[in-house]
Write a protein that holds these residues in place. Structure first.
Motif, PDB file in Angstrom:
ATOM      1  N   UNK A 247       0.785  -1.219   0.000  1.00 18.28           N
ATOM      2  CA  UNK A 247       0.000   0.000   0.000  1.00 18.28           C
ATOM      3  C   UNK A 247       0.821   1.273   0.000  1.00 18.28           C
ATOM      4  N   UNK A 248       1.978   1.261   0.675  1.00 20.61           N
ATOM      5  CA  UNK A 248       2.796   2.473   0.739  1.00 20.61           C
ATOM      6  C   UNK A 248       3.459   2.813  -0.595  1.00 20.61           C
ATOM      7  N   UNK A 249       3.391   1.894  -1.549  1.00 20.04           N
ATOM      8  CA  UNK A 249       3.996   2.110  -2.858  1.00 20.04           C
ATOM      9  C   UNK A 249       3.043   2.762  -3.852  1.00 20.04           C
ATOM     10  N   UNK A 250       1.781   2.959  -3.466  1.00 17.63           N
ATOM     11  CA  UNK A 250       0.767   3.396  -4.435  1.00 17.63           C
ATOM     12  C   UNK A 250       1.172   4.688  -5.145  1.00 17.63           C
ATOM     13  N   UNK A 251       1.726   5.654  -4.396  1.00 19.66           N
ATOM     14  CA  UNK A 251       2.067   6.927  -5.032  1.00 19.66           C
ATOM     15  C   UNK A 251       3.163   6.759  -6.073  1.00 19.66           C
ATOM     16  N   UNK A 252       4.077   5.778  -5.877  1.00 20.79           N
ATOM     17  CA  UNK A 252       5.138   5.540  -6.871  1.00 20.79           C
ATOM     18  C   UNK A 252       4.579   4.907  -8.133  1.00 20.79           C
ATOM     19  N   UNK A 253       3.549   4.095  -7.972  1.00 22.86           N
ATOM     20  CA  UNK A 253       2.878   3.541  -9.148  1.00 22.86           C
ATOM     21  C   UNK A 253       2.050   4.616  -9.850  1.00 22.86           C
ATOM     22  N   UNK A 254       1.360   5.436  -9.079  1.00 27.73           N
ATOM     23  CA  UNK A 254       0.538   6.481  -9.683  1.00 27.73           C
ATOM     24  C   UNK A 254       1.377   7.487 -10.462  1.00 27.73           C
ATOM     25  N   UNK A 256       4.071   6.742 -11.988  1.00 30.65           N
ATOM     26  CA  UNK A 256       4.767   5.973 -13.032  1.00 30.65           C
ATOM     27  C   UNK A 256       6.261   5.803 -12.753  1.00 30.65           C
ATOM     28  N   UNK A 257       6.682   6.022 -11.501  1.00 32.12           N
ATOM     29  CA  UNK A 257       8.094   5.823 -11.155  1.00 32.12           C
ATOM     30  C   UNK A 257       8.491   4.367 -11.387  1.00 32.12           C
ATOM     31  N   UNK A 258       7.636   3.428 -10.962  1.00 32.31           N
ATOM     32  CA  UNK A 258       7.956   2.003 -11.109  1.00 32.31           C
ATOM     33  C   UNK A 258       7.911   1.594 -12.577  1.00 32.31           C
ATOM     34  N   UNK A 259       7.002   2.154 -13.328  1.00 33.86           N
ATOM     35  CA  UNK A 259       6.918   1.864 -14.761  1.00 33.86           C
ATOM     36  C   UNK A 259       8.232   2.249 -15.449  1.00 33.86           C
ATOM     37  N   UNK A 260       8.742   3.442 -15.133  1.00 36.71           N
ATOM     38  CA  UNK A 260      10.000   3.886 -15.740  1.00 36.71           C
ATOM     39  C   UNK A 260      11.170   3.037 -15.255  1.00 36.71           C
ATOM     40  N   UNK A 261      11.124   2.620 -13.993  1.00 34.24           N
ATOM     41  CA  UNK A 261      12.199   1.771 -13.467  1.00 34.24           C
ATOM     42  C   UNK A 261      12.245   0.431 -14.190  1.00 34.24           C
ATOM     43  N   UNK A 262      11.086  -0.146 -14.466  1.00 33.27           N
ATOM     44  CA  UNK A 262      11.055  -1.433 -15.170  1.00 33.27           C
ATOM     45  C   UNK A 262      11.648  -1.289 -16.570  1.00 33.27           C
ATOM     46  N   UNK A 263      11.297  -0.216 -17.260  1.00 38.10           N
ATOM     47  CA  UNK A 263      11.889  -0.014 -18.589  1.00 38.10           C
ATOM     48  C   UNK A 263      13.405   0.104 -18.490  1.00 38.10           C
ATOM     49  N   UNK A 264      13.889   0.806 -17.477  1.00 33.44           N
ATOM     50  CA  UNK A 264      15.339   1.017 -17.347  1.00 33.44           C
ATOM     51  C   UNK A 264      16.072  -0.286 -17.040  1.00 33.44           C
ATOM     52  N   UNK A 265      15.529  -1.113 -16.132  1.00 30.74           N
ATOM     53  CA  UNK A 265      16.225  -2.364 -15.809  1.00 30.74           C
ATOM     54  C   UNK A 265      16.048  -3.392 -16.923  1.00 30.74           C
TER      55      UNK A 265
END
Length: 451
Positions: A247-254, A256-265
């Motif tokens: 739940x504490x990760x929701x703002x990072x998903x909203x 798109x921080x995690x989306x960009x991280x996945x593309x980078x890795x």
């Protein structure tokens, strides 16, 4: 015979092969020249003797020779079974005497078993304005040989291609033809600072959106540069991605921080994994395995599967085919469960290469004892765990102490935390992701954990 697309590979069991570069004759066709570069694990020639072409058709010590042009075919022969152990790759290249490859019709490559004459593979090459081309590569993986279809061009000609692999070029001669790339016996290659071998071409990479393809290409070069610093330019590994969806990760998903991280890795997997794929998990209270991520499907995969945990009553959209029910994952983070599941996966699906786990979490860790037990037990397994902390104020518990934790045969865990992942340059991110992996490889080999 297997028909290969760009980036695809096959196993090669033949003791000796011939790699043929062929084309269709045309008006005023100057023809093509094939050549071979013998590369070490650093992705470089050991000396200029490792360049085999028509002016130096026989390697002085290794069983590689240029067979010469016959009609619309030029070829090299490689006796794989007799190559020295310090040769990890044979790069088969071609040039068109300054003519762009887009003007060459019917360009293709064939791999043939020398003993039987059997065609093992064919690669039909589509090229652009480049005047030199890395057509394919024979490379060693855990004592066996493979062939990969590459098709990567150099606008700087054969001189530029050869220089990138460490061959010394006479800079006063700029004709960029094979005749100017002269081997200078006994002379060490003059390398530009920070220069690394070209990255691998991933299957289906050419199908990505243009902007994403450009980013991926640039990022793979940066990954190779980091690996080359440790003599691991041609290293391979299975790459596993683990994403915190609590739940504490929701703002990072909203955001798109995690989306960009996945593309980078994704660039790490594109370079390290032979098939340019990642296995992936999400976790909160429970882990869930996602569909494998193929680099060719990167934009669609990110859109479908990079999602935070949720409660059933808050779901507003029906699940798409292949999507995980994130309400079953929950919102409270329990890292030890997904660690155990990844360990089990590696145990039941062994490979000849090590596994690199890229584990993203925003902290709030409270299962210290269980996490430590899992990672201590995993120290004897062919897995390196690289934890990435998203934010520096949530607390990472045992993860911050693992580098100094005693009682393990090898240090199998890396950890760093960053307040703003987007603020890291790609080069800085890859340096942090990969800086401990090479030393673990060395220690794990010494301990017979990996081969």
């Amino acid at each position: 015979m297997q028909i290969l697309k760009m980036g695809e590979n096959i196993a090669v069991s033949a003791a000796s092969v011939r790699v043929l570069i062929g084309w269709s004759a045309g008006p005023a066709d100057p023809g093509l020249d094939a050549c071979a570069l013998l590369l070490s694990s650093a992705g470089k020639v050991r000396s200029d003797n490792d360049f085999v072409f028509y002016n130096q058709p026989d390697h002085p010590t290794e069983p590689v020779r240029h067979l010469g042009r016959r009609g619309t075919v030029d070829a090299v022969e490689v006796q794989l079974a007799r190559l020295g152990q310090d040769i990890d790759c044979i790069a088969v290249c071609t040039s068109a005497d300054g003519r762009p490859f887009k003007q060459i019709r019917g360009l293709h490559l064939r791999v043939i078993d020398t003993a039987t004459g059997t065609d093992l593979a064919r690669f039909d090459i589509t090229a652009g304005p480049e005047t030199a081309l890395l057509a394919g590569e024979l490379y060693r993986r855990q004592g066996t040989w493979k062939f990969r279809a590459v098709g990567q061009g150099w606008a700087s000609g054969l001189a530029g291609l050869a220089t990138d692999f460490g061959i010394t070029i006479d800079e006063t001669d700029s004709t960029a033809s094979a005749q100017t790339v002269v081997a200078q016996s006994g002379r060490a290659p003059a390398l530009r600072p920070g220069m690394a071998a070209p990255p691998r071409i991933s299957p289906g990479e050419n199908l990505l959106p243009l902007d994403m393809r450009k980013r991926l290409s640039t990022r793979k070069h940066q990954v190779v540069e980091i690996l080359a610093k440790y003599g691991m330019a041609y290293a391979t590994a299975r790459v596993v991605l683990v994403l915190d969806s609590s739940g504490s990760m929701i703002h990072l998903y909203q955001k798109k921080v995690i989306h960009r991280a996945v593309e980078r890795v994704g660039a790490v997997a594109a370079q390290l994994d032979d098939n340019a794929q990642m296995q992936a998990w999400v976790f909160a209270e429970n882990p869930a395995r996602l569909p494998d991520l193929a680099i060719a499907d990167l934009p669609q995969w990110i859109s479908l599967h990079v999602r935070s945990g949720e409660l059933p009553r808050f779901r507003t959209f029906p699940l798409q085919p292949g999507q995980v029910d994130m309400s079953a994952v929950g919102v409270v983070n329990e890292e030890h469960k997904v660690i155990a599941e990844v360990r089990s996966f590696v145990a039941v699906t062994p490979t000849a290469v090590p596994t690199l786990v890229l584990f993203f979490s925003d902290g709030g860790i409270y299962r210290d004892v269980e996490i430590e037990q899992q990672l201590r037990a995993a120290a004897d397994e062919p897995i390196f765990w690289q934890f990435i902390g998203l934010g520096t104020t949530s607390g990472y518990g045992v993860l911050e102490r693992l580098d100094t934790m005693t009682g393990r045969r090898v240090d199998n865990v890396g950890f760093f935390a960053v307040d703003d992942l987007d603020s890291l340059t790609d080069a800085d991110l890859y340096s942090r992701l990969l800086q401990e992996f090479p030393s673990w490889i060395q220690s794990a080999r010494q301990a017979s954990i990996v081969r």
